[in-house]
Design a protein around this motif. Structure first.
Motif, PDB file in Angstrom:
ATOM      1  N   SER A  17      89.287 -37.113  60.912  1.00 57.16           N
ATOM      2  CA  SER A  17      89.386 -37.592  59.528  1.00 57.16           C
ATOM      3  C   SER A  17      89.091 -36.492  58.515  1.00 57.16           C
ATOM      4  O   SER A  17      89.527 -36.563  57.361  1.00 57.16           O
ATOM      5  N   GLY A  18      88.343 -35.478  58.945  1.00 61.94           N
ATOM      6  CA  GLY A  18      88.000 -34.386  58.039  1.00 61.94           C
ATOM      7  C   GLY A  18      86.526 -34.313  57.705  1.00 61.94           C
ATOM      8  O   GLY A  18      86.121 -33.614  56.774  1.00 61.94           O
ATOM      9  N   LYS A  19      85.688 -35.037  58.458  1.00 63.34           N
ATOM     10  CA  LYS A  19      84.254 -35.061  58.181  1.00 63.34           C
ATOM     11  C   LYS A  19      83.641 -33.671  58.155  1.00 63.34           C
ATOM     12  O   LYS A  19      82.980 -33.286  57.184  1.00 63.34           O
ATOM     13  N   SER A  20      83.834 -32.917  59.246  1.00 57.63           N
ATOM     14  CA  SER A  20      83.230 -31.587  59.344  1.00 57.63           C
ATOM     15  C   SER A  20      83.802 -30.637  58.305  1.00 57.63           C
ATOM     16  O   SER A  20      83.076 -29.839  57.707  1.00 57.63           O
ATOM     17  N   THR A  21      85.100 -30.717  58.082  1.00 56.86           N
ATOM     18  CA  THR A  21      85.756 -29.836  57.107  1.00 56.86           C
ATOM     19  C   THR A  21      85.190 -30.062  55.712  1.00 56.86           C
ATOM     20  O   THR A  21      84.823 -29.109  54.998  1.00 56.86           O
ATOM     21  N   ILE A  22      85.098 -31.310  55.318  1.00 57.22           N
ATOM     22  CA  ILE A  22      84.603 -31.627  53.974  1.00 57.22           C
ATOM     23  C   ILE A  22      83.106 -31.357  53.876  1.00 57.22           C
ATOM     24  O   ILE A  22      82.629 -30.809  52.875  1.00 57.22           O
ATOM     25  N   ALA A  23      82.344 -31.711  54.921  1.00 52.25           N
ATOM     26  CA  ALA A  23      80.902 -31.461  54.908  1.00 52.25           C
ATOM     27  C   ALA A  23      80.617 -29.969  54.762  1.00 52.25           C
ATOM     28  O   ALA A  23      79.717 -29.563  54.015  1.00 52.25           O
ATOM     29  N   ASN A  24      81.378 -29.140  55.462  1.00 56.54           N
ATOM     30  CA  ASN A  24      81.215 -27.690  55.358  1.00 56.54           C
ATOM     31  C   ASN A  24      81.561 -27.191  53.964  1.00 56.54           C
ATOM     32  O   ASN A  24      80.867 -26.328  53.412  1.00 56.54           O
ATOM     33  N   ALA A  25      82.628 -27.726  53.404  1.00 61.75           N
ATOM     34  CA  ALA A  25      83.049 -27.305  52.063  1.00 61.75           C
ATOM     35  C   ALA A  25      82.034 -27.726  51.009  1.00 61.75           C
ATOM     36  O   ALA A  25      81.747 -26.971  50.068  1.00 61.75           O
ATOM     37  N   VAL A  26      81.467 -28.919  51.162  1.00 62.22           N
ATOM     38  CA  VAL A  26      80.442 -29.385  50.226  1.00 62.22           C
ATOM     39  C   VAL A  26      79.195 -28.524  50.352  1.00 62.22           C
ATOM     40  O   VAL A  26      78.599 -28.121  49.345  1.00 62.22           O
ATOM     41  N   GLU A  27      78.803 -28.216  51.591  1.00 64.60           N
ATOM     42  CA  GLU A  27      77.616 -27.383  51.775  1.00 64.60           C
ATOM     43  C   GLU A  27      77.826 -25.996  51.149  1.00 64.60           C
ATOM     44  O   GLU A  27      76.913 -25.450  50.518  1.00 64.60           O
ATOM     45  N   ALA A  28      79.014 -25.428  51.313  1.00 62.35           N
ATOM     46  CA  ALA A  28      79.303 -24.125  50.719  1.00 62.35           C
ATOM     47  C   ALA A  28      79.172 -24.175  49.202  1.00 62.35           C
ATOM     48  O   ALA A  28      78.631 -23.250  48.572  1.00 62.35           O
ATOM     49  N   LYS A  29      79.651 -25.273  48.609  1.00 62.16           N
ATOM     50  CA  LYS A  29      79.556 -25.429  47.156  1.00 62.16           C
ATOM     51  C   LYS A  29      78.103 -25.580  46.723  1.00 62.16           C
ATOM     52  O   LYS A  29      77.662 -24.973  45.729  1.00 62.16           O
ATOM     53  N   LEU A  30      77.337 -26.372  47.465  1.00 59.28           N
ATOM     54  CA  LEU A  30      75.930 -26.561  47.140  1.00 59.28           C
ATOM     55  C   LEU A  30      75.161 -25.248  47.277  1.00 59.28           C
ATOM     56  O   LEU A  30      74.297 -24.925  46.453  1.00 59.28           O
ATOM     57  N   PHE A  31      75.488 -24.478  48.299  1.00 56.87           N
ATOM     58  CA  PHE A  31      74.850 -23.176  48.504  1.00 56.87           C
ATOM     59  C   PHE A  31      75.166 -22.250  47.329  1.00 56.87           C
ATOM     60  O   PHE A  31      74.293 -21.534  46.826  1.00 56.87           O
ATOM     61  N   GLU A  32      76.415 -22.295  46.898  1.00 56.60           N
ATOM     62  CA  GLU A  32      76.853 -21.499  45.739  1.00 56.60           C
ATOM     63  C   GLU A  32      76.064 -21.883  44.490  1.00 56.60           C
ATOM     64  O   GLU A  32      75.769 -21.029  43.638  1.00 56.60           O
ATOM     65  N   LEU A  33      75.695 -23.165  44.389  1.00 58.55           N
ATOM     66  CA  LEU A  33      74.934 -23.652  43.239  1.00 58.55           C
ATOM     67  C   LEU A  33      73.432 -23.396  43.375  1.00 58.55           C
ATOM     68  O   LEU A  33      72.657 -23.738  42.480  1.00 58.55           O
ATOM     69  N   GLY A  34      73.034 -22.795  44.498  1.00 57.85           N
ATOM     70  CA  GLY A  34      71.630 -22.463  44.696  1.00 57.85           C
ATOM     71  C   GLY A  34      70.797 -23.535  45.364  1.00 57.85           C
ATOM     72  O   GLY A  34      69.563 -23.463  45.347  1.00 57.85           O
ATOM     73  N   CYS A  35      71.456 -24.515  45.959  1.00 59.24           N
ATOM     74  CA  CYS A  35      70.729 -25.600  46.622  1.00 59.24           C
ATOM     75  C   CYS A  35      70.329 -25.202  48.046  1.00 59.24           C
ATOM     76  O   CYS A  35      70.947 -24.342  48.668  1.00 59.24           O
ATOM     77  N   HIS A  36      69.292 -25.854  48.546  1.00 61.24           N
ATOM     78  CA  HIS A  36      68.803 -25.624  49.901  1.00 61.24           C
ATOM     79  C   HIS A  36      69.388 -26.717  50.790  1.00 61.24           C
ATOM     80  O   HIS A  36      69.136 -27.906  50.568  1.00 61.24           O
ATOM     81  N   THR A  37      70.182 -26.322  51.773  1.00 62.96           N
ATOM     82  CA  THR A  37      70.953 -27.295  52.552  1.00 62.96           C
ATOM     83  C   THR A  37      70.855 -27.052  54.050  1.00 62.96           C
ATOM     84  O   THR A  37      70.439 -25.978  54.497  1.00 62.96           O
ATOM     85  N   TYR A  38      71.267 -28.068  54.807  1.00 61.24           N
ATOM     86  CA  TYR A  38      71.481 -27.893  56.239  1.00 61.24           C
ATOM     87  C   TYR A  38      72.520 -28.911  56.699  1.00 61.24           C
ATOM     88  O   TYR A  38      72.506 -30.056  56.242  1.00 61.24           O
ATOM     89  N   LEU A  39      73.406 -28.463  57.586  1.00 63.09           N
ATOM     90  CA  LEU A  39      74.477 -29.317  58.106  1.00 63.09           C
ATOM     91  C   LEU A  39      74.280 -29.553  59.595  1.00 63.09           C
ATOM     92  O   LEU A  39      74.194 -28.613  60.382  1.00 63.09           O
ATOM     93  N   LEU A  40      74.195 -30.816  59.976  1.00 63.51           N
ATOM     94  CA  LEU A  40      74.110 -31.215  61.376  1.00 63.51           C
ATOM     95  C   LEU A  40      75.481 -31.748  61.797  1.00 63.51           C
ATOM     96  O   LEU A  40      75.910 -32.791  61.315  1.00 63.51           O
ATOM     97  N   ASP A  41      76.163 -31.018  62.653  1.00 64.31           N
ATOM     98  CA  ASP A  41      77.511 -31.398  63.089  1.00 64.31           C
ATOM     99  C   ASP A  41      77.454 -32.009  64.487  1.00 64.31           C
ATOM    100  O   ASP A  41      76.690 -31.549  65.342  1.00 64.31           O
ATOM    101  N   GLY A  42      78.276 -33.034  64.693  1.00 61.93           N
ATOM    102  CA  GLY A  42      78.259 -33.780  65.939  1.00 61.93           C
ATOM    103  C   GLY A  42      78.379 -32.945  67.197  1.00 61.93           C
ATOM    104  O   GLY A  42      77.541 -33.041  68.108  1.00 61.93           O
ATOM    105  N   ASP A  43      79.404 -32.117  67.297  1.00 69.33           N
ATOM    106  CA  ASP A  43      79.610 -31.305  68.498  1.00 69.33           C
ATOM    107  C   ASP A  43      78.474 -30.311  68.696  1.00 69.33           C
ATOM    108  O   ASP A  43      78.005 -30.091  69.816  1.00 69.33           O
TER     109      ASP A  43
END
Length: 199
Positions: free
Chosen positions: A36-62
């Motif tokens: 469906s695009g979960k990982s693709t969109i989650a990665n893109a959102v995290e990249a944007k948040l990182f660009e904005l200076g936010c502290h993030t972490y992504l937990l991917d299923g695989d």
């Protein structure tokens, strides 16, 4: 046996962590069919948040199944345990003050409700990546649908196992109708409106 276990309070408070990070902690729980695009969109959102200076972490299923949840199968029982463990890990990351993303099919509404129940009010944000089955199957990035149709993968969500469609997700993303960039802006827009980020 848990009678000898006592919760240990931390010296640094959640409020202090939030102030230090400069944004509110939250869990973005991405759910949707395989492809469906979960990982693709989650990665893109995290990249944007990182660009904005936010502290993030992504937990991917695989990725999680290669370590923490290694050994769990795709039986219904193990899927439930998979999501239970992820919920608890995500809760710890949120408690640390991060904006956490989880990209898992998480097909059962009971499991998603349980994950929501262990979070503080407003910290669980369900992001339904709503992509029609035929679109997901046409993408089939890992060749899983082909194997499922051939009977090589039992309990495959959308084919031989059910997916409980979220009834009231905080964010409803229709990837067949908009680009990845538009989907990212939709999610970032929600975080701004909800007061999670102010930038």
């Amino acid at each position: 046996m848990t009678e000898n276990i006592v919760w240990h309070d931390q010296t640094v408070s959640r409020a202090e962590k939030e102030q230090h990070k400069g944004h509110k902690p939250v869990l973005l729980w991405y759910t949707g069919l395989s492809g469906s695009g979960k990982s693709t969109i989650a990665n893109a959102v995290e990249a944007k948040l990182f660009e904005l200076g936010c502290h993030t972490y992504l937990l991917d299923g695989d990725n999680v199944r290669m370590g923490l949840n290694k050994g769990l199968t795709f039986s219904e029982e193990d899927r439930i345990e998979n999501i239970r463990r992820i919920s608890e890990v995500a809760k710890l990351f949120v408690d640390a003050g991060l904006i956490v993303s989880t990209a898992f099919i998480s097909p059962f509404k009971e499991d998603r409700a349980r994950a929501r129940s262990i979070m503080h009010q407003g910290e669980f944000v369900e992001v339904f990546i709503d992509t029609p089955l035929e679109v997901c199957e046409s993408r089939d990035p890992k060749g899983l649908y082909k194997k499922a149709r051939a009977g090589e993968i039992p309990n495959f969500t959308g084919i031989s196992s059910a997916f409980d469609v979220p009834e009231q997700p905080e964010i409803h993303v229709k990837t067949a109708e908009q680009s990845i960039e538009q989907s990212v802006e939709q999610i970032i827009g929600y975080l701004r409106e909800a007061g999670v980020i102010e930038i």
